[in-house]
Design a protein around this motif. Structure first.
Motif, PDB file in Angstrom:
ATOM      1  N   ASP A  40       0.824  -1.217   0.000  1.00  0.00           N
ATOM      2  CA  ASP A  40       0.000   0.000   0.000  1.00  0.00           C
ATOM      3  C   ASP A  40       0.853   1.259   0.000  1.00  0.00           C
ATOM      4  O   ASP A  40       0.516   2.242  -0.656  1.00  0.00           O
ATOM      5  CB  ASP A  40      -0.944   0.022   1.203  1.00  0.00           C
ATOM      6  CG  ASP A  40      -2.072  -0.987   1.077  1.00  0.00           C
ATOM      7  OD1 ASP A  40      -2.296  -1.498  -0.030  1.00  0.00           O
ATOM      8  OD2 ASP A  40      -2.726  -1.259   2.103  1.00  0.00           O
ATOM      9  N   LEU A  41       1.963   1.243   0.741  1.00  0.00           N
ATOM     10  CA  LEU A  41       2.829   2.424   0.788  1.00  0.00           C
ATOM     11  C   LEU A  41       3.570   2.603  -0.537  1.00  0.00           C
ATOM     12  O   LEU A  41       3.705   3.733  -1.015  1.00  0.00           O
ATOM     13  CB  LEU A  41       3.817   2.337   1.957  1.00  0.00           C
ATOM     14  CG  LEU A  41       4.637   3.597   2.226  1.00  0.00           C
ATOM     15  CD1 LEU A  41       3.763   4.825   2.428  1.00  0.00           C
ATOM     16  CD2 LEU A  41       5.543   3.383   3.441  1.00  0.00           C
ATOM     17  N   VAL A  42       4.041   1.519  -1.132  1.00  0.00           N
ATOM     18  CA  VAL A  42       4.657   1.613  -2.468  1.00  0.00           C
ATOM     19  C   VAL A  42       3.659   2.228  -3.439  1.00  0.00           C
ATOM     20  O   VAL A  42       3.980   3.145  -4.187  1.00  0.00           O
ATOM     21  CB  VAL A  42       5.126   0.232  -2.985  1.00  0.00           C
ATOM     22  CG1 VAL A  42       5.550   0.308  -4.452  1.00  0.00           C
ATOM     23  CG2 VAL A  42       6.259  -0.323  -2.137  1.00  0.00           C
ATOM     24  N   ASP A  43       2.423   1.735  -3.404  1.00  0.00           N
ATOM     25  CA  ASP A  43       1.396   2.224  -4.322  1.00  0.00           C
ATOM     26  C   ASP A  43       1.092   3.701  -4.074  1.00  0.00           C
ATOM     27  O   ASP A  43       1.046   4.497  -5.014  1.00  0.00           O
ATOM     28  CB  ASP A  43       0.131   1.382  -4.160  1.00  0.00           C
ATOM     29  CG  ASP A  43      -0.894   1.691  -5.221  1.00  0.00           C
ATOM     30  OD1 ASP A  43      -0.555   1.631  -6.428  1.00  0.00           O
ATOM     31  OD2 ASP A  43      -2.050   1.995  -4.859  1.00  0.00           O
ATOM     32  N   GLY A  44       0.920   4.085  -2.827  1.00  0.00           N
ATOM     33  CA  GLY A  44       0.599   5.472  -2.515  1.00  0.00           C
ATOM     34  C   GLY A  44       1.703   6.442  -2.873  1.00  0.00           C
ATOM     35  O   GLY A  44       1.457   7.485  -3.494  1.00  0.00           O
ATOM     36  N   LEU A  45       2.936   6.100  -2.492  1.00  0.00           N
ATOM     37  CA  LEU A  45       4.061   6.990  -2.808  1.00  0.00           C
ATOM     38  C   LEU A  45       4.309   7.067  -4.306  1.00  0.00           C
ATOM     39  O   LEU A  45       4.564   8.147  -4.845  1.00  0.00           O
ATOM     40  CB  LEU A  45       5.330   6.539  -2.089  1.00  0.00           C
ATOM     41  CG  LEU A  45       5.385   6.793  -0.590  1.00  0.00           C
ATOM     42  CD1 LEU A  45       6.672   6.223   0.005  1.00  0.00           C
ATOM     43  CD2 LEU A  45       5.278   8.274  -0.278  1.00  0.00           C
ATOM     44  N   SER A  46       4.238   5.928  -4.995  1.00  0.00           N
ATOM     45  CA  SER A  46       4.508   5.967  -6.442  1.00  0.00           C
ATOM     46  C   SER A  46       3.417   6.738  -7.177  1.00  0.00           C
ATOM     47  O   SER A  46       3.712   7.501  -8.099  1.00  0.00           O
ATOM     48  CB  SER A  46       4.696   4.562  -7.015  1.00  0.00           C
ATOM     49  OG  SER A  46       3.531   3.783  -6.904  1.00  0.00           O
ATOM     50  N   LYS A  47       2.169   6.617  -6.755  1.00  0.00           N
ATOM     51  CA  LYS A  47       1.096   7.401  -7.392  1.00  0.00           C
ATOM     52  C   LYS A  47       1.276   8.885  -7.104  1.00  0.00           C
ATOM     53  O   LYS A  47       0.994   9.718  -7.964  1.00  0.00           O
ATOM     54  CB  LYS A  47      -0.274   6.918  -6.936  1.00  0.00           C
ATOM     55  CG  LYS A  47      -0.688   5.629  -7.610  1.00  0.00           C
ATOM     56  CD  LYS A  47      -2.059   5.169  -7.180  1.00  0.00           C
ATOM     57  CE  LYS A  47      -2.443   3.917  -7.972  1.00  0.00           C
ATOM     58  NZ  LYS A  47      -3.725   3.365  -7.518  1.00  0.00           N
ATOM     59  N   PHE A  48       1.750   9.227  -5.905  1.00  0.00           N
ATOM     60  CA  PHE A  48       1.992  10.628  -5.575  1.00  0.00           C
ATOM     61  C   PHE A  48       3.103  11.209  -6.455  1.00  0.00           C
ATOM     62  O   PHE A  48       2.983  12.306  -6.982  1.00  0.00           O
ATOM     63  CB  PHE A  48       2.369  10.772  -4.101  1.00  0.00           C
ATOM     64  CG  PHE A  48       2.705  12.180  -3.726  1.00  0.00           C
ATOM     65  CD1 PHE A  48       1.706  13.119  -3.536  1.00  0.00           C
ATOM     66  CD2 PHE A  48       4.021  12.578  -3.578  1.00  0.00           C
ATOM     67  CE1 PHE A  48       2.009  14.433  -3.209  1.00  0.00           C
ATOM     68  CE2 PHE A  48       4.346  13.887  -3.247  1.00  0.00           C
ATOM     69  CZ  PHE A  48       3.329  14.813  -3.068  1.00  0.00           C
ATOM     70  N   VAL A  49       4.182  10.450  -6.632  1.00  0.00           N
ATOM     71  CA  VAL A  49       5.320  10.921  -7.421  1.00  0.00           C
ATOM     72  C   VAL A  49       4.974  10.976  -8.907  1.00  0.00           C
ATOM     73  O   VAL A  49       5.312  11.929  -9.597  1.00  0.00           O
ATOM     74  CB  VAL A  49       6.554  10.005  -7.182  1.00  0.00           C
ATOM     75  CG1 VAL A  49       7.649  10.268  -8.200  1.00  0.00           C
ATOM     76  CG2 VAL A  49       7.088  10.187  -5.763  1.00  0.00           C
TER      77      VAL A  49
END
Length: 163
Positions: A40-49
């Motif tokens: 979930d954190l990989v997904d959230g951070l990558s979508k933010f970037v």
């Protein structure tokens, strides 16, 4: 040999992706590696970037303990007027929660002083590192270093996230 094959597969799998609601390449890589604890954190951070921009990604993880060790992704993002590079790191912590960070690097075709007054006018002066200006975003969670480069400016931003 196994690591070499995975690396070659990832190098061959780099391609451009667009839809914001679609999985990002870093999320696909983490999922494929079995890095589920902090997906979930990989997904959230990558979508933010990445937002809804085209991107490519190379990822690295521990082949033997993917779900308990650091996951890393090097991300290239394409914009209508240029590119940026990002480094994303996510790791499970001892508490069972996940820690993550990202660093982005992009070039602005203006001097750093002009970029500071125009592109980053809502960012607050935070100080200097070795003579380079450091800014903080309005919420205070992201640091941005401005580094002169020829007639332009390289903006380097970083944030750490704790779940």
């Amino acid at each position: 040999m196994e690591m070499t094959m995975k690396r070659l597969f990832l190098l061959g799998a780099v391609f451009l992706s667009a839809a914001a609601d679609a999985e990002t390449l870093p999320t696909q890589h983490a999922k494929g590696a079995g890095f589920n604890a902090c997906l979930d954190l990989v997904d959230g951070l990558s979508k933010f970037v990445i937002k809804d921009n085209n991107h490519g990604s190379l990822a690295t993880w521990n082949n033997n303990e993917a779900d308990t060790r650091l996951f890393n992704a090097l991300i290239a993002v394409k914009y209508p007027d240029g590119h940026s590079a990002a480094m994303l790191n996510v790791s499970p912590g001892k508490t069972g929660r996940c820690d993550g960070s990202y660093t982005t690097v992009f070039y602005v075709d203006k001097s750093c002083s002009v970029a500071r007054e125009t592109n980053f006018s809502d960012w607050k002066y935070s100080g200097e590192l070795a003579g380079l200006v450091v800014l903080k975003n309005p919420s205070g969670s992201v640091d941005r270093l401005l580094m002169p480069a020829g007639n332009g400016c390289i903006a380097i931003s970083t944030e750490v996230v704790y779940q």
